[in-house]
Structure formats: structure tokens, C-alpha cells
Scaffold this motif. Sequence first.
Motif, short mmCIF file in Angstrom:
data_model
loop_
_atom_site.label_atom_id
_atom_site.label_comp_id
_atom_site.label_asym_id
_atom_site.label_seq_id
_atom_site.Cartn_x
_atom_site.Cartn_y
_atom_site.Cartn_z
N LEU A 8 13.80 64.05 47.98
CA LEU A 8 14.76 63.46 47.05
C LEU A 8 14.09 63.06 45.74
CD1 LEU A 8 16.67 61.20 49.61
CD2 LEU A 8 17.36 63.45 48.75
N ALA A 13 17.44 64.85 44.73
CA ALA A 13 18.43 63.77 44.78
C ALA A 13 19.74 64.21 44.16
CB ALA A 13 17.88 62.53 44.09
N ALA A 16 21.42 66.78 46.56
CA ALA A 16 21.95 66.13 47.76
C ALA A 16 23.21 65.33 47.42
CB ALA A 16 20.88 65.22 48.37
N MET A 17 23.20 64.65 46.28
CA MET A 17 24.37 63.87 45.88
C MET A 17 25.58 64.78 45.67
SD MET A 17 25.49 60.81 45.37
CE MET A 17 24.07 59.75 45.01
N VAL A 28 19.73 62.55 55.03
CA VAL A 28 18.65 62.74 54.06
C VAL A 28 17.36 62.09 54.53
CG1 VAL A 28 20.31 62.85 52.16
CG2 VAL A 28 19.24 60.65 52.73
N ASN A 30 13.39 61.15 52.71
CA ASN A 30 12.38 61.20 51.65
C ASN A 30 11.19 60.35 52.06
OD1 ASN A 30 11.98 62.18 48.74
ND2 ASN A 30 11.38 60.04 48.58
N ARG A 35 14.14 56.10 47.69
CA ARG A 35 14.84 57.20 47.05
C ARG A 35 16.13 57.57 47.78
NH1 ARG A 35 13.60 58.85 42.03
NH2 ARG A 35 14.49 60.86 42.63
N SER A 36 16.24 57.16 49.06
CA SER A 36 17.41 57.50 49.86
C SER A 36 18.56 56.53 49.64
CB SER A 36 17.04 57.49 51.36
OG SER A 36 16.00 58.38 51.64
N GLU A 37 18.28 55.38 49.06
CA GLU A 37 19.29 54.32 49.00
C GLU A 37 20.55 54.72 48.23
OE1 GLU A 37 21.02 50.72 50.00
OE2 GLU A 37 19.36 51.88 50.84
N LEU A 39 21.89 57.57 47.92
CA LEU A 39 22.63 58.51 48.76
C LEU A 39 23.27 57.81 49.95
CD1 LEU A 39 20.10 61.22 48.09
CD2 LEU A 39 22.52 61.78 48.15
N VAL A 46 20.67 58.18 56.54
CA VAL A 46 19.25 58.22 56.20
C VAL A 46 18.43 58.47 57.47
CG1 VAL A 46 17.29 56.96 55.23
CG2 VAL A 46 19.58 56.71 54.22
#
Length: 297
Positions: A8, A13, A16-17, A28, A30, A35-37, A39, A46
Amino acid sequence: MQIGFVGLGAMGAAMAMNLVESGYKVQVYNRNPARSEPLRKAGATVASSPAQAAYLADVVFSVVADDAALKAVTLGEAGILATLKPGGVHISVSTIGVDTAQELTTRHREAGSGLVSATVFGRPDAAAARKLFVMAAGADEHLKVAVPLLEQLGQSVGIVGADPSQANLVKLIGNFMLSVIIETLGEACAVAGKAGIDPAHLIGLLTNANFNAPPYKIYGPMIASQRFQPAGFALPLGQKDNRLMLAAAEALGVPLPLASLVRDRFLAVRAQGIGADHDWSAMALCALNEAGLHKHI
């Protein structure tokens, strides 16, 4: 359809979004969990490892920096192949070497899954806007799964062939061509500057004439103003792609004089302290330095 997504960074990112916003169920992963937050807030699940992201997935995307990173997230007990179900498809978006793509194709075949290389042309803003140009290669049955998803991410999907490594080679060729454009822009701005012509004015004139194309419109103003931060595509990644292009050409017995010149330009600018926080177009500083026109280095 259940989708896993590994990596991500700025490109991953955004991609994926777009899949989440298109209504797909996406899990997802990472290396840096922060960085996943965004998403997660958008509706993604996650995962704690690449293997967990691939668990029960029909398709897993990976968008990582280089060959070593791709092998790390794909192979081993915590890798994608550990849990990707038989018949599942791994879509690798990374710019990697031909030999690595061929090795991973074999490993996927042995595991009963499929690999599609889906390399992209475009910077993070293009990824966010679904304006990427995608070059995809893989077996027909795997492309039938991958292409509808890739069409959600870009403005076009070009099919290269049945061998995933062919898409990786096309990406390396394209980045090689872009690197030569960067070099010519640096030299052009150096000549203009020494002659008393504002490089920014030169770029404006030329991009409204014969050079009205995205690479010139993107990199021309950056080079003319010597504005290389923030990095849309980091200098070390461009250097890595040049190295991979030269290796692929050598394996094929093809001399690449311009790629060899670009190699030396990358080495020279890195030796002057320009690093990962600079865009790869900072390679043009070599021509500007040699003309005595650099603003900062």
C-alpha cells in the motif's frame, strides 16, 4: 469475489481504494500497518500477513518495490502462495526483472495457481484517477479473471502475451524510453539556459508544438524549474529499472548504448548525494550541472 491486496505505497493504496470503492470485498496488507488505516475506514479488511491477505481470495494483487520484495511477499510460510487457493490468480503490478517473473510463473504453476503480470504506466495521481495504462500478460484463463479488475484501475488494458514476463519486459522498455526523454530534456534545458532562453518558456513552447505528449508535459516543467521533490517515482527505483533493462537486453544479446548512458547518469547523480526523496527526473541534473546551471544539488 474476494480480493487480497498486498503493498500500500502511493500506487498500491490508490489502486486498492479504487477496488473498494467499486464494491469489491478487499483484504489488505502492508508492512507498515498505518498505511492500511484509510482502507479499513473505507470498508476493507486488514490482514496481518501476505498469506492472510491471500486466504480464501480469488485474486491477490501485489504492488511492491522490487524483485526481492515481491519474492518476500509471495514465497515462504507467510507468503501469498502459502494460502492462495488452487485456481486463484496472483496479479503482480511490480516492475521486476524478466528472470524473476519467469521463476514466479513456474512457482505458481507448481502450486496450482496462476500469475498475471500487470505492469502499469502512470504516476500516483493517475492511479487515484483510474487513468493508468495497464500492460497485462498471462494464460488466457487467468487473464479472463484479471482483465475486468484491471479495467477498474486504468483507462486501457493492453494484452502483451501468454508469458507473464513479457509484460515485465514491456514495462522495462517503456521506462527505458522515458529515461531517455528525461536525459534529452535535461540537455535541452541546459542548452536553452546557457543561451539565455528561460527553460520553462522553452518547455512551454515545445509542449504546445511537436512535443505535446504526457512525458514532456510532466517531466519538462519539473526539469526546467529543477523541482524534483516530492518524488512521484523515486530516483532509486528508476535506477533499478535501468539496471533490469540492461540485464534483460544482455540476456537477449541486444546492445543498448542509450541505456548505458542513462546508467552512468544515475550513478553520477547518486554520487552527488541525490537520493530516494527525489524524483527520478533528477537524473537531468547531470546535464544541468555540466552546463553550470544547477540551482541546488
